[in-house]
Write a protein that holds these residues in place. Structure first.
Motif, PDB file in Angstrom:
ATOM      1  N   ILE A   8       0.853  -1.190   0.000  1.00 15.90           N
ATOM      2  CA  ILE A   8       0.000   0.000   0.000  1.00 15.90           C
ATOM      3  C   ILE A   8       0.886   1.236   0.000  1.00 15.90           C
ATOM      4  N   LEU A   9       0.634   2.158  -0.924  1.00 15.32           N
ATOM      5  CA  LEU A   9       1.364   3.412  -1.002  1.00 15.32           C
ATOM      6  C   LEU A   9       0.505   4.526  -0.425  1.00 15.32           C
ATOM      7  N   SER A  10       0.965   5.135   0.666  1.00 17.70           N
ATOM      8  CA  SER A  10       0.250   6.266   1.259  1.00 17.70           C
ATOM      9  C   SER A  10       1.240   7.358   1.640  1.00 17.70           C
ATOM     10  N   THR A  11       2.320   7.453   0.895  1.00 14.72           N
ATOM     11  CA  THR A  11       3.382   8.402   1.190  1.00 14.72           C
ATOM     12  C   THR A  11       3.140   9.741   0.509  1.00 14.72           C
ATOM     13  N   PRO A  12       3.594  10.832   1.072  1.00 12.29           N
ATOM     14  CA  PRO A  12       3.505  12.122   0.371  1.00 12.29           C
ATOM     15  C   PRO A  12       4.362  12.099  -0.893  1.00 12.29           C
ATOM     16  N   LEU A  13       4.024  12.960  -1.845  1.00 10.52           N
ATOM     17  CA  LEU A  13       4.845  13.117  -3.039  1.00 10.52           C
ATOM     18  C   LEU A  13       5.909  14.169  -2.763  1.00 10.52           C
ATOM     19  N   THR A  14       7.166  13.733  -2.757  1.00 12.74           N
ATOM     20  CA  THR A  14       8.299  14.629  -2.566  1.00 12.74           C
ATOM     21  C   THR A  14       9.354  14.274  -3.608  1.00 12.74           C
ATOM     22  N   THR A  15      10.441  15.002  -3.599  1.00 12.68           N
ATOM     23  CA  THR A  15      11.519  14.667  -4.540  1.00 12.68           C
ATOM     24  C   THR A  15      12.062  13.268  -4.271  1.00 12.68           C
ATOM     25  N   SER A  16      12.024  12.820  -3.024  1.00 19.78           N
ATOM     26  CA  SER A  16      12.556  11.488  -2.703  1.00 19.78           C
ATOM     27  C   SER A  16      11.567  10.367  -2.987  1.00 19.78           C
ATOM     28  N   THR A  17      10.260  10.687  -3.101  1.00 16.74           N
ATOM     29  CA  THR A  17       9.290   9.631  -3.388  1.00 16.74           C
ATOM     30  C   THR A  17       8.794   9.656  -4.829  1.00 16.74           C
ATOM     31  N   HIS A  18       9.204  10.660  -5.611  1.00 15.60           N
ATOM     32  CA  HIS A  18       8.836  10.680  -7.027  1.00 15.60           C
ATOM     33  C   HIS A  18       9.430   9.447  -7.708  1.00 15.60           C
ATOM     34  N   HIS A  19       8.574   8.630  -8.333  1.00 14.89           N
ATOM     35  CA  HIS A  19       8.975   7.378  -8.972  1.00 14.89           C
ATOM     36  C   HIS A  19       9.696   6.456  -7.989  1.00 14.89           C
ATOM     37  N   LEU A  20       9.298   6.525  -6.714  1.00 16.96           N
ATOM     38  CA  LEU A  20       9.788   5.557  -5.744  1.00 16.96           C
ATOM     39  C   LEU A  20       9.505   4.138  -6.219  1.00 16.96           C
ATOM     40  N   VAL A  21       8.308   3.969  -6.786  1.00 17.76           N
ATOM     41  CA  VAL A  21       7.930   2.668  -7.329  1.00 17.76           C
ATOM     42  C   VAL A  21       8.374   2.618  -8.783  1.00 17.76           C
ATOM     43  N   ASP A  22       9.618   2.213  -8.968  1.00 20.83           N
ATOM     44  CA  ASP A  22      10.195   2.118 -10.309  1.00 20.83           C
ATOM     45  C   ASP A  22      10.341   0.652 -10.689  1.00 20.83           C
ATOM     46  N   ALA A  23      11.039   0.374 -11.763  1.00 22.59           N
ATOM     47  CA  ALA A  23      11.192  -1.005 -12.228  1.00 22.59           C
ATOM     48  C   ALA A  23      11.846  -1.875 -11.164  1.00 22.59           C
ATOM     49  N   GLY A  24      12.845  -1.326 -10.461  1.00 13.34           N
ATOM     50  CA  GLY A  24      13.520  -2.097  -9.430  1.00 13.34           C
ATOM     51  C   GLY A  24      12.608  -2.437  -8.267  1.00 13.34           C
ATOM     52  N   PHE A  25      11.805  -1.464  -7.834  1.00 13.38           N
ATOM     53  CA  PHE A  25      10.829  -1.675  -6.760  1.00 13.38           C
ATOM     54  C   PHE A  25       9.855  -2.774  -7.160  1.00 13.38           C
ATOM     55  N   LEU A  26       9.287  -2.655  -8.341  1.00 16.83           N
ATOM     56  CA  LEU A  26       8.287  -3.625  -8.796  1.00 16.83           C
ATOM     57  C   LEU A  26       8.893  -5.008  -8.975  1.00 16.83           C
ATOM     58  N   ASP A  27      10.133  -5.061  -9.434  1.00 11.59           N
ATOM     59  CA  ASP A  27      10.791  -6.354  -9.639  1.00 11.59           C
ATOM     60  C   ASP A  27      10.974  -7.110  -8.328  1.00 11.59           C
ATOM     61  N   ARG A  28      11.098  -6.359  -7.224  1.00 10.86           N
ATOM     62  CA  ARG A  28      11.284  -6.998  -5.920  1.00 10.86           C
ATOM     63  C   ARG A  28       9.974  -7.502  -5.325  1.00 10.86           C
ATOM     64  N   MET A  29       8.834  -7.037  -5.839  1.00  7.93           N
ATOM     65  CA  MET A  29       7.555  -7.534  -5.342  1.00  7.93           C
ATOM     66  C   MET A  29       7.377  -8.993  -5.735  1.00  7.93           C
ATOM     67  N   LYS A  30       6.749  -9.752  -4.845  1.00  3.78           N
ATOM     68  CA  LYS A  30       6.588 -11.183  -5.113  1.00  3.78           C
ATOM     69  C   LYS A  30       5.572 -11.421  -6.223  1.00  3.78           C
ATOM     70  N   ASP A  31       5.679 -12.535  -6.891  1.00  2.00           N
ATOM     71  CA  ASP A  31       4.713 -12.905  -7.934  1.00  2.00           C
ATOM     72  C   ASP A  31       3.313 -12.954  -7.328  1.00  2.00           C
ATOM     73  N   GLY A  32       2.354 -12.348  -8.017  1.00  2.00           N
ATOM     74  CA  GLY A  32       0.975 -12.355  -7.549  1.00  2.00           C
ATOM     75  C   GLY A  32       0.636 -11.283  -6.537  1.00  2.00           C
TER      76      GLY A  32
END
Length: 317
Positions: free
Chosen positions: A201-225
């Motif tokens: 669940i993403l409920s973080t403010p949008l800042t320079t450090s959270t812009h595109h926090l969920v990038d390809a690397g983040f998503l790749d680390r999420m488990k299948d399903g």
């Protein structure tokens, strides 16, 4: 003449508990983003930003507000007013709407999770086609949940997760700390936490450090399903990277916010597999107005009395 105007996006006579204008020396002006201003912006000392209006509306009068002392948003996020802060005089306090949106946003978060896991969009489509689509779907019970952004909204989301018998709830914020519910881990620990989460669940403010926090690397680390739920801001997620994962079928997602927003016709997100979209409706519910009015009455009472304001996010320099 001393500036005394307060710009409100809600008519003053609809807000119980406001300081008496004569006693407080304030003039209440109604402005909800109309092309015409209700008065000279230079006379405004307390600006309540119109709710659910775009950035251009929010910042339009700010450069002319030479006497302003407080900018009050009615949203939890402040990204829509930040471009106008550089034009303000020093010492202006920017306050957000902490306490206004927790109930509504947390409710929607749970609705998105349950609808996505239990296949509600699939069933709605079946109802429209008169098809009986029985089958097996995952439950929220026994799932591991990761909340990224553990402010008041993140905490409200966890409050509502409690009855659903989740196996584990992990919490992540900008910096580590301990709360009544347990440990909050730092953002730097995300790489080790993501592979364990069934729901992120993403409920973080949008800042320079959270812009595109969920990038390809983040998503790749999420488990299948796994399921990604965004009730933060659209640009927290790299849309292109998310589309790649959705089209592969490896994860699913539910988005109340998108990048771009509003999502234009023809955008590939509309038809991405495994995606549920709601049109940024986390905040605007029947719970909003009573809480917003209480916030404004309280803030203006404190302002008139010279007392410290609540929810001060920053002060301009």
């Amino acid at each position: 003449m001393t500036a005394t105007d307060v710009w409100l996006p809600i008519p003053a006579d609809e807000i119980d508990g406001l300081p008496d204008p004569a006693d407080a020396g304030l003039n209440y002006r109604y402005w909800d983003g109309d092309p015409e201003y209700p008065a000279d912006p230079a006379d405004c000392v307390f600006y309540v930003v119109p709710y659910m209006k775009d950035m251009e509306v929010a910042v339009r009068p700010m450069a002319a507000m030479t006497s302003v002392r407080v900018i009050q948003t009615l949203s939890a996020g402040i990204d829509h007013v930040q471009p106008g802060l550089h034009s303000l005089p020093a010492g202006v306090r920017l306050c957000n709407a902490k306490g206004v949106h927790e109930a509504s946003t947390a409710e929607l978060t749970l609705a998105l999770i349950l609808a996505s896991l239990r296949g509600i969009p699939h069933f709605v489509e079946g109802q429209q086609r008169e098809e009986w689509r029985a089958g097996f779907h995952p439950a929220l019970a026994d799932k591991s949940v990761l909340i990224v952004g553990y402010g008041s909204i993140g905490a409200a989301i966890e409050d509502r997760l409690v009855p659903f018998e989740c196996a584990r709830v992990a919490r992540v914020a900008r910096s580590a700390r301990t709360t009544e519910r347990g440990e909050v881990r730092a953002l730097t620990e995300l790489p080790s936490l993501l592979p364990e989460a069934d729901v992120v669940i993403l409920s973080t403010p949008l800042t320079t450090s959270t812009h595109h926090l969920v990038d390809a690397g983040f998503l790749d680390r999420m488990k299948d399903g796994a399921l990604l739920v965004n009730v933060a801001r659209g640009p927290v997620v790299d849309t292109k990277a998310l589309l790649t994962e959705l089209e592969s079928g490896r994860i699913t997602a539910a988005l109340d916010v998108t990048d771009p927003e509003p999502l234009p016709a023809g955008h590939p997100l509309w038809h991405a597999p495994g995606l549920l979209i709601t049109p940024h409706v986390g905040g605007p519910t029947s719970a909003f107005m009573p809480r917003a009015k209480r916030l404004l009455a309280g803030q203006l009472t404190r302002f008139a009395a010279g007392e410290p304001l609540r929810n001060v996010v920053l002060t301009t320099e």
